[in-house]
Design an enzyme around this catalytic site. Structure first.
Site, PDB file in Angstrom:
ATOM      1  N   GLU A 148      -8.757  34.527  -8.211  1.00 58.15           N
ATOM      2  CA  GLU A 148      -8.851  33.522  -9.281  1.00 58.15           C
ATOM      3  C   GLU A 148      -8.226  32.215  -8.810  1.00 58.15           C
ATOM      4  O   GLU A 148      -7.181  32.211  -8.181  1.00 58.15           O
ATOM      5  CB  GLU A 148      -8.103  34.048 -10.514  1.00 58.15           C
ATOM      6  CG  GLU A 148      -8.067  33.103 -11.679  1.00 58.15           C
ATOM      7  CD  GLU A 148      -9.470  32.702 -12.154  1.00 58.15           C
ATOM      8  OE1 GLU A 148     -10.274  33.595 -12.466  1.00 58.15           O
ATOM      9  OE2 GLU A 148      -9.745  31.482 -12.184  1.00 58.15           O
ATOM     10  N   LEU A 150      -7.935  29.413 -11.073  1.00 56.00           N
ATOM     11  CA  LEU A 150      -7.668  28.521 -12.214  1.00 56.00           C
ATOM     12  C   LEU A 150      -6.327  27.812 -12.066  1.00 56.00           C
ATOM     13  O   LEU A 150      -5.399  28.322 -11.433  1.00 56.00           O
ATOM     14  CB  LEU A 150      -7.725  29.284 -13.540  1.00 56.00           C
ATOM     15  CG  LEU A 150      -6.704  30.372 -13.856  1.00 56.00           C
ATOM     16  CD1 LEU A 150      -5.363  29.817 -14.287  1.00 56.00           C
ATOM     17  CD2 LEU A 150      -7.258  31.260 -14.951  1.00 56.00           C
ATOM     18  N   ARG A 151      -6.276  26.617 -12.667  1.00 61.83           N
ATOM     19  CA  ARG A 151      -5.027  25.844 -12.688  1.00 61.83           C
ATOM     20  C   ARG A 151      -4.482  25.874 -14.097  1.00 61.83           C
ATOM     21  O   ARG A 151      -5.229  25.614 -15.052  1.00 61.83           O
ATOM     22  CB  ARG A 151      -5.297  24.379 -12.304  1.00 61.83           C
ATOM     23  CG  ARG A 151      -5.871  24.184 -10.925  1.00 61.83           C
ATOM     24  CD  ARG A 151      -6.563  22.838 -10.819  1.00 61.83           C
ATOM     25  NE  ARG A 151      -7.652  22.719 -11.780  1.00 61.83           N
ATOM     26  CZ  ARG A 151      -8.276  21.578 -12.090  1.00 61.83           C
ATOM     27  NH1 ARG A 151      -7.910  20.449 -11.517  1.00 61.83           N
ATOM     28  NH2 ARG A 151      -9.259  21.557 -12.970  1.00 61.83           N
ATOM     29  N   GLU A 152      -3.206  26.196 -14.253  1.00 63.12           N
ATOM     30  CA  GLU A 152      -2.616  26.132 -15.592  1.00 63.12           C
ATOM     31  C   GLU A 152      -2.766  24.705 -16.102  1.00 63.12           C
ATOM     32  O   GLU A 152      -2.640  23.746 -15.350  1.00 63.12           O
ATOM     33  CB  GLU A 152      -1.145  26.558 -15.549  1.00 63.12           C
ATOM     34  CG  GLU A 152      -1.017  28.062 -15.329  1.00 63.12           C
ATOM     35  CD  GLU A 152       0.420  28.533 -15.154  1.00 63.12           C
ATOM     36  OE1 GLU A 152       1.344  27.889 -15.655  1.00 63.12           O
ATOM     37  OE2 GLU A 152       0.597  29.561 -14.466  1.00 63.12           O
ATOM     38  N   PHE A 254      -3.386  15.167  -4.313  1.00 56.21           N
ATOM     39  CA  PHE A 254      -2.309  16.011  -3.776  1.00 56.21           C
ATOM     40  C   PHE A 254      -1.460  15.283  -2.742  1.00 56.21           C
ATOM     41  O   PHE A 254      -0.768  15.895  -1.947  1.00 56.21           O
ATOM     42  CB  PHE A 254      -2.840  17.352  -3.232  1.00 56.21           C
ATOM     43  CG  PHE A 254      -2.805  18.422  -4.275  1.00 56.21           C
ATOM     44  CD1 PHE A 254      -3.490  18.261  -5.474  1.00 56.21           C
ATOM     45  CD2 PHE A 254      -2.057  19.585  -4.107  1.00 56.21           C
ATOM     46  CE1 PHE A 254      -3.434  19.222  -6.468  1.00 56.21           C
ATOM     47  CE2 PHE A 254      -1.990  20.553  -5.096  1.00 56.21           C
ATOM     48  CZ  PHE A 254      -2.688  20.366  -6.280  1.00 56.21           C
ATOM     49  N   GLY A 258       7.009  13.345  -4.274  1.00 54.96           N
ATOM     50  CA  GLY A 258       7.895  13.528  -5.421  1.00 54.96           C
ATOM     51  C   GLY A 258       8.800  14.724  -5.215  1.00 54.96           C
ATOM     52  O   GLY A 258       9.164  15.055  -4.085  1.00 54.96           O
ATOM     53  N   CYS A 265       2.840  30.367  -8.648  1.00 54.18           N
ATOM     54  CA  CYS A 265       1.872  30.692  -7.580  1.00 54.18           C
ATOM     55  C   CYS A 265       2.257  30.134  -6.211  1.00 54.18           C
ATOM     56  O   CYS A 265       2.602  30.897  -5.315  1.00 54.18           O
ATOM     57  CB  CYS A 265       0.484  30.214  -7.974  1.00 54.18           C
ATOM     58  SG  CYS A 265      -0.207  31.162  -9.343  1.00 54.18           S
TER      59      CYS A 265
HETATM   60  P1  NAD Z   1       1.947  36.677 -15.802  1.00 56.65           P
HETATM   61  O1  NAD Z   1       3.290  37.209 -15.455  1.00 56.65           O
HETATM   62  O2  NAD Z   1       1.811  35.532 -16.743  1.00 56.65           O
HETATM   63  O3  NAD Z   1       1.050  37.861 -16.402  1.00 56.65           O
HETATM   64  C1  NAD Z   1       1.043  39.170 -15.916  1.00 56.65           C
HETATM   65  C2  NAD Z   1       0.870  40.104 -17.119  1.00 56.65           C
HETATM   66  O4  NAD Z   1       0.647  41.429 -16.663  1.00 56.65           O
HETATM   67  C3  NAD Z   1       2.092  40.162 -18.030  1.00 56.65           C
HETATM   68  O5  NAD Z   1       1.721  39.826 -19.359  1.00 56.65           O
HETATM   69  C4  NAD Z   1       2.573  41.603 -17.932  1.00 56.65           C
HETATM   70  O6  NAD Z   1       3.138  42.089 -19.115  1.00 56.65           O
HETATM   71  C5  NAD Z   1       1.274  42.301 -17.585  1.00 56.65           C
HETATM   72  N1  NAD Z   1       1.423  43.624 -16.965  1.00 56.65           N
HETATM   73  C6  NAD Z   1       2.283  44.022 -15.998  1.00 56.65           C
HETATM   74  N2  NAD Z   1       2.087  45.314 -15.706  1.00 56.65           N
HETATM   75  C7  NAD Z   1       1.068  45.746 -16.478  1.00 56.65           C
HETATM   76  C8  NAD Z   1       0.389  46.988 -16.615  1.00 56.65           C
HETATM   77  N3  NAD Z   1       0.725  48.062 -15.890  1.00 56.65           N
HETATM   78  N4  NAD Z   1      -0.599  47.084 -17.527  1.00 56.65           N
HETATM   79  C9  NAD Z   1      -0.950  46.008 -18.287  1.00 56.65           C
HETATM   80  N5  NAD Z   1      -0.345  44.815 -18.191  1.00 56.65           N
HETATM   81  C10 NAD Z   1       0.652  44.688 -17.296  1.00 56.65           C
HETATM   82  O7  NAD Z   1       1.254  36.329 -14.409  1.00 56.65           O
HETATM   83  P2  NAD Z   1       0.014  35.342 -14.157  1.00 56.65           P
HETATM   84  O8  NAD Z   1       0.504  33.965 -13.933  1.00 56.65           O
HETATM   85  O9  NAD Z   1      -1.021  35.592 -15.187  1.00 56.65           O
HETATM   86  O10 NAD Z   1      -0.493  35.863 -12.746  1.00 56.65           O
HETATM   87  C11 NAD Z   1      -1.188  37.088 -12.602  1.00 56.65           C
HETATM   88  C12 NAD Z   1      -1.785  37.136 -11.214  1.00 56.65           C
HETATM   89  O11 NAD Z   1      -2.743  36.099 -11.088  1.00 56.65           O
HETATM   90  C13 NAD Z   1      -0.788  36.890 -10.088  1.00 56.65           C
HETATM   91  O12 NAD Z   1      -1.174  37.658  -8.972  1.00 56.65           O
HETATM   92  C14 NAD Z   1      -0.954  35.420  -9.786  1.00 56.65           C
HETATM   93  O13 NAD Z   1      -0.567  35.084  -8.476  1.00 56.65           O
HETATM   94  C15 NAD Z   1      -2.450  35.268  -9.982  1.00 56.65           C
HETATM   95  N6  NAD Z   1      -2.891  33.912 -10.342  1.00 56.65           N
HETATM   96  C16 NAD Z   1      -2.238  33.207 -11.304  1.00 56.65           C
HETATM   97  C17 NAD Z   1      -2.674  31.931 -11.625  1.00 56.65           C
HETATM   98  C18 NAD Z   1      -1.930  31.093 -12.632  1.00 56.65           C
HETATM   99  O14 NAD Z   1      -2.211  29.882 -12.719  1.00 56.65           O
HETATM  100  N7  NAD Z   1      -0.994  31.625 -13.379  1.00 56.65           N
HETATM  101  C19 NAD Z   1      -3.795  31.383 -10.978  1.00 56.65           C
HETATM  102  C20 NAD Z   1      -4.464  32.154 -10.035  1.00 56.65           C
HETATM  103  C21 NAD Z   1      -3.997  33.415  -9.717  1.00 56.65           C
END
Ligand code: NAD
Length: 438
Positions: A148, A150-152, A254, A258, A265
């Site tokens: 994935e 996506l950008r927050e 980018f 700053g 991530c």
């Molecule tokens: P996050 O911590 O916000 O969410 C993870 C969720 O998984 C939590 O709500 C947690 O309670 C849940 N969880 C943990 N164990 C579980 C289980 N056994 N069953 C069900 N749920 C469970 O993390 P995130 O930011 O959403 O990132 C998730 C993944 O996506 C990571 O690998 C991250 O690197 C990747 N990612 C994140 C983004 C971003 O912008 N946040 C973008 C691209 C990729």
């Protein structure tokens, strides 16, 4: 298509809502009861523009449900796994406990023909290892990897209209065909937009994600390294960035010098990449990422040093107004936030740190209750000896220096995002410091 999304955090909650928007029948599963309760009410458990509207619409339409029970994922044709892969507590490597645990508890509820699709960012080699776990379980399900990007802050748009899709498929041709056709169906409306699709193997799909983040981190640290040189030569890094950015091979995006990058991530992904490369005996190939990380962390200290210098090396008891706490604007995420780090370091020097953010106060307070958080910008600035802009929300970017001068005790500002025009602040009587700027 019936779809489950395991893990409803910043990635999974948006992905679940986006899948419902694309027309699928979606169940989101998370172990966090409070998150599931909020999502079930159609409320976003975190700040993400556009997400509340999507949640409300599809929870009401009945196409989107949430549950804490893994058995509710049963019957879905695709199970997206979007749980966290944070940095391990013992080193730089990714903590795979959540991915391993989620797949282990999902497997008993899967049957032949279903596809488990990893979305989490994982060390290269994880998908092959997990495919063997899935095969050994005898459930008949298959594994694919679909990283994935996506950008927050832009997550809804990025999920509905991403700039590319990557499908990492199993090596067996028949399995690959089944997984690809399910993924093509799930993303049908997105592919119909003409979204580029890269269909590849597990290792490439896993590497695409970490390589993209490594490149972005490198670009940011590159310009921050130039800022360090600008600081000792009297050059101006913002003009330098403009000038090199006109070269379309380089590009201006980018290249904002700053306080550097943070969030859930980039920092942990470049560390995990380094750790994985070392395990593979190729540590030297990405050893430069350690330098990228070091440059990035040095910038936080540089901001602190500027503040201390503006306070004549006597920060103790001085009031510092910190504008911004989230790791970037349009998000409430404070994981590895440079802004929060700067605030905590200043507090550690004895300053009275008064901090504000439009969305991230609750998350910041949970991690660092010792700071003085204020909801209102005016209250934060009131009587401050020095102001630090650390997260460039629009609310802070367009401040009027003359108006702010009337609120503070000392006209000193550190612009840790190089967001302001130094001349206009100086003209209003301020001592202005940017990063790598004259
Ligand atoms: P996050 O911590 O916000 O969410 C993870 C969720 O998984 C939590 O709500 C947690 O309670 C849940 N969880 C943990 N164990 C579980 C289980 N056994 N069953 C069900 N749920 C469970 O993390 P995130 O930011 O959403 O990132 C998730 C993944 O996506 C990571 O690998 C991250 O690197 C990747 N990612 C994140 C983004 C971003 O912008 N946040 C973008 C691209 C990729």
């Amino acid at each position: 298509m019936r779809v489950s999304v395991i893990g409803c955090g910043y990635l999974g909650a948006v992905h679940a809502a986006a899948m419902a928007e694309l027309g699928h029948d979606v169940v989101g599963i998370d172990v966090d009861e409070r998150k599931v309760a909020a999502l079930t009410r159609g409320e976003a458990p975190f700040f993400e523009p556009g997400l509340p509207e999507l949640l409300t619409a599809h929870v009401e339409s009945g196409r989107l449900r949430f549950s804490t029970r893994m058995e509710d994922a049963a019957g879905s044709r695709i199970h997206f796994v979007a749980v966290g892969t944070p940095q391990s507590k013992t080193g730089n490597q990714a903590d795979m406990t959540y991915v391993d645990g989620a797949i282990a508890s999902l497997l008993p509820h899967t049957t032949a023909g279903e596809i488990i699709v990893g979305k989490s960012t994982v060390p290269v080699g994880s998908a092959s290892r997990l495919a063997a776990v899935v095969a050994e379980s005898g459930s008949g399900a298959l594994l694919a990897w679909n990283p994935e990007f996506l950008r927050e802050g832009w997550a809804v748009k990025d999920s509905l209209a991403p700039d590319r899709l990557v499908f990492g498929l199993p090596p067996e041709p028949e399995q690959a065909e089944v997984a690809e056709s399910a993924l093509r169906e799930a993303y049908g409306p997105v592919l119909d937009l003409g979204t580029p699709l890269v269909v590849t193997d597990f290792a490439t799909a896993e590497l695409v994600k970490v390589a993209a983040n490594a490149f972005l981190a490198t670009k940011i640290s590159f310009i921050n390294a130039m800022a360090e040189i600008a600081e000792v030569t009297g050059a101006d890094v913002t003009q330098l960035a403009d000038a090199i950015g006109h070269d379309e091979r380089i590009g201006r995006r980018f290249l904002g010098a700053g306080v550097g990058f943070g969030g859930g991530c980039l920092p942990k992904d470049i560390r995990a990449f380094t750790a994985r490369a070392e395990e593979l005996g190729r540590g030297e190939s990405v050893a430069f990422l350690k330098e990228i990380d070091a440059i990035n962390l040095r910038r936080r200290q540089r901001v602190v040093d500027h503040v201390v210098e503006l306070l004549d090396d006597q920060p103790h008891g001085k009031t510092v107004a910190v504008l911004g706490l989230a790791f970037k604007p349009h998000s409430d995420d404070v994981r590895d936030s440079p802004a929060l780090d700067v605030a905590v370091r200043l507090k550690g020097l004895g300053a009275h740190v008064r901090a504000t953010d439009p969305e991230a106060i609750a998350n910041s307070r949970a991690l660092h209750p010792q700071l003085d958080y204020r909801e209102s910008l005016e209250e934060t600035l009131d009587g401050a000896d020095v102001v630090v802009l650390v997260t460039e929300w629009d609310e802070y970017r367009y401040l009027d220096p003359a108006h702010v001068a009337g609120l503070v005790a000392g006209r000193r500002i550190v612009d840790a995002r190089n967001s302001y025009d130094p001349q206009s602040w100086r003209a209003a009587g301020w001592t202005y410091r940017g990063l790598g700027r004259r």
